[in-house]
Write a protein that holds these residues in place. Structure first.
Motif, PDB file in Angstrom:
ATOM      1  N   ARG A  16      -6.063  -2.158  -7.135  1.00 19.64           N
ATOM      2  CA  ARG A  16      -4.906  -2.839  -7.728  1.00 19.64           C
ATOM      3  C   ARG A  16      -4.051  -3.489  -6.652  1.00 19.64           C
ATOM      4  NH1 ARG A  16      -2.951  -0.542 -12.554  1.00 19.64           N
ATOM      5  NH2 ARG A  16      -1.053  -1.753 -12.257  1.00 19.64           N
ATOM      6  N   CYS A  17      -4.010  -2.869  -5.476  1.00 20.71           N
ATOM      7  CA  CYS A  17      -3.186  -3.428  -4.415  1.00 20.71           C
ATOM      8  C   CYS A  17      -3.697  -4.785  -3.989  1.00 20.71           C
ATOM      9  CB  CYS A  17      -3.164  -2.482  -3.218  1.00 20.71           C
ATOM     10  SG  CYS A  17      -2.329  -0.963  -3.573  1.00 20.71           S
ATOM     11  N   GLU A  49      -7.354   3.189  -4.857  1.00 20.22           N
ATOM     12  CA  GLU A  49      -8.799   3.296  -5.013  1.00 20.22           C
ATOM     13  C   GLU A  49      -9.367   2.181  -5.856  1.00 20.22           C
ATOM     14  OE1 GLU A  49      -8.848   8.083  -4.590  1.00 20.22           O
ATOM     15  OE2 GLU A  49      -9.089   7.164  -6.549  1.00 20.22           O
ATOM     16  N   TYR A  92       0.815  -1.209   0.000  1.00 22.08           N
ATOM     17  CA  TYR A  92       0.000   0.000   0.000  1.00 22.08           C
ATOM     18  C   TYR A  92       0.849   1.259   0.000  1.00 22.08           C
ATOM     19  CZ  TYR A  92      -4.581  -2.019   0.002  1.00 22.08           C
ATOM     20  OH  TYR A  92      -5.718  -2.658  -0.393  1.00 22.08           O
ATOM     21  N   LYS A  93       1.998   1.189   0.677  1.00 18.43           N
ATOM     22  CA  LYS A  93       2.861   2.379   0.707  1.00 18.43           C
ATOM     23  C   LYS A  93       3.406   2.694  -0.656  1.00 18.43           C
ATOM     24  CE  LYS A  93       4.883   2.793   5.205  1.00 18.43           C
ATOM     25  NZ  LYS A  93       5.910   2.201   5.994  1.00 18.43           N
ATOM     26  N   SER A  94       3.780   1.651  -1.392  1.00 12.46           N
ATOM     27  CA  SER A  94       4.427   1.917  -2.676  1.00 12.46           C
ATOM     28  C   SER A  94       3.425   2.092  -3.795  1.00 12.46           C
ATOM     29  CB  SER A  94       5.380   0.778  -3.009  1.00 12.46           C
ATOM     30  OG  SER A  94       4.627  -0.396  -3.122  1.00 12.46           O
ATOM     31  N   ALA A  95       2.158   2.116  -3.470  1.00 12.79           N
ATOM     32  CA  ALA A  95       1.148   2.279  -4.514  1.00 12.79           C
ATOM     33  C   ALA A  95       0.814   3.752  -4.699  1.00 12.79           C
ATOM     34  CB  ALA A  95      -0.111   1.515  -4.142  1.00 12.79           C
ATOM     35  N   ASP A  96       0.392   4.115  -5.928  1.00 14.12           N
ATOM     36  CA  ASP A  96      -0.066   5.499  -6.136  1.00 14.12           C
ATOM     37  C   ASP A  96      -1.479   5.635  -5.638  1.00 14.12           C
ATOM     38  OD1 ASP A  96       1.016   4.828  -9.417  1.00 14.12           O
ATOM     39  OD2 ASP A  96       2.236   5.496  -7.716  1.00 14.12           O
ATOM     40  N   GLN A  97      -1.929   6.851  -5.632  1.00 12.28           N
ATOM     41  CA  GLN A  97      -3.268   7.111  -5.116  1.00 12.28           C
ATOM     42  C   GLN A  97      -4.318   6.361  -5.910  1.00 12.28           C
ATOM     43  OE1 GLN A  97      -3.853   8.304  -2.377  1.00 12.28           O
ATOM     44  NE2 GLN A  97      -6.043   8.105  -2.615  1.00 12.28           N
ATOM     45  N   GLY A  98      -4.172   6.395  -7.232  1.00  8.73           N
ATOM     46  CA  GLY A  98      -5.201   5.772  -8.074  1.00  8.73           C
ATOM     47  C   GLY A  98      -5.296   4.275  -7.829  1.00  8.73           C
ATOM     48  N   GLU A  99      -4.132   3.698  -7.565  1.00  5.81           N
ATOM     49  CA  GLU A  99      -4.125   2.255  -7.382  1.00  5.81           C
ATOM     50  C   GLU A  99      -4.867   1.833  -6.141  1.00  5.81           C
ATOM     51  OE1 GLU A  99      -0.071   0.714  -9.581  1.00  5.81           O
ATOM     52  OE2 GLU A  99      -0.320   0.482  -7.432  1.00  5.81           O
TER      53      GLU A  99
END
Lengths: 153, 158
Positions: free
Chosen positions: B31-32, B28, B19-26
């Protein structure tokens, strides 16, 4: 289309072959033979033996564990082969073709060879650089197969 | 036991890390969750290869599901699935009343909305294990009150 067999090991020892086949699509994962030039000849043999493998698997029901053997007897008029099969629970099929003149190979030797193959395959599966479904390029696996073939030759 | 804590803590860090390395869009669009599930899938494939090395051949689908509920679950979480239900048409519900990965979190409704993140890996684990045994499936999980959770397995007939 449903079934895949990965031929994993085709070992040829004086014309013996080992092939692991994966479950779903019946394509080889690994092929090895001694002498190496005769590989193509055995492709056909092994493919037909896959049908026998499937037959046995579906007929089995409450029978024993994974190991099975299949003898195809005299395939070609010129040469005899014995074809052995082994299927894991994950539906990977190992096929080994051995020259019939190599009578020194006994049943439990074949079984132990299949066990070793299965163990090596399990190790390959746990390798992070291996994607299930690809051909096997692991050198450890190659070495294990070579040592087995040398033993029998 | 120290070895149980190993996997639990590693798993928690994994979820946080993804979750930390994910972008904001991901975050939501889930994708995580997919990433975690795919991780579990590959792990499940390798695990099942090891576990079924010495077991007898499975007779049918139900046999495989029972193996998952008993041996597979015991080896990973040191306990069995508490309840297995099926409609005999390809849907199985595995119920675990004290899911090991959730017991440290809460004993009721607190943190309920974060629970799916921690179940994704295990869903992938089940899906990976089944796929290597020749069964294509979709695995989802739901939690109504921690630490109990249900995994629903839908077998896909090819």
């Amino acid at each position: 289309m449903r079934k895949k067999n990965k031929n994993k090991n085709n070992k040829n020892l004086n014309a013996s072959w080992l092939k692991p086949y994966s479950l779903l699509q019946n394509y080889p994962l690994y092929i090895r033979s001694i002498p190496a030039e005769q590989e193509l000849k055995f492709h056909y043999t092994v493919h037909t033996s896959l049908d026998v493998v499937d037959e046995k698997v579906s007929a089995m029901g409450k029978a024993l564990v994974d190991q099975r053997e299949l003898y195809l007897g005299l395939l070609y008029p010129t040469e005899d082969y014995k074809v052995y099969g082994y299927v894991t629970n994950s539906k990977v099929k190992f096929v080994m073709v051995v020259d019939s003149s190599n009578t020194a190979l006994r049943d439990n030797e074949i079984r132990s060879m299949f066990r070793k193959l299965h163990n090596s395959y399990t190790d390959v599966m746990c390798n992070p650089f291996y994607n299930p479904g690809d051909r096997i390029h692991s050198r450890a696996f190659d070495n294990m197969v070579t040592s087995m073939m040398v033993q029998v030759c | 036991m120290a070895d149980e804590a190993l996997f639990l803590l590693l798993h928690n860090e994994m979820v946080t890390g993804v979750y930390k390395s994910a972008d904001q869009g991901e975050v939501e669009n889930g994708r995580c969750i997919t990433k975690l599930e795919n991780m579990g899938f590959r792990v499940g494939q390798g695990l099942i290869e090891r576990f079924t090395k010495d077991t007898a051949r499975f007779k049918d689908e139900l046999d495989i599901m029972k193996f998952i509920c008993k041996d597979f679950w015991t080896t990973i979480f040191k306990k069995q699935i508490d309840n297995l239900r099926t409609n005999h048409q390809g849907i199985y519900v595995l119920q675990d009343n004290k899911f090991r990965l959730l017991t440290q979190m809460s004993a009721g409704k607190q943190y309920l909305d974060h629970a799916p993140k921690y179940l994704a890996f295990t869903c992938g684990l089940i899906r990976g294990g089944l796929s290597n045994l020749g069964i294509k499936s979709i695995v989802t999980a739901e939690v109504s009150a921690m630490p109990a959770c249900k995994f629903q397995v839908m077998i896909q007939k090819i």
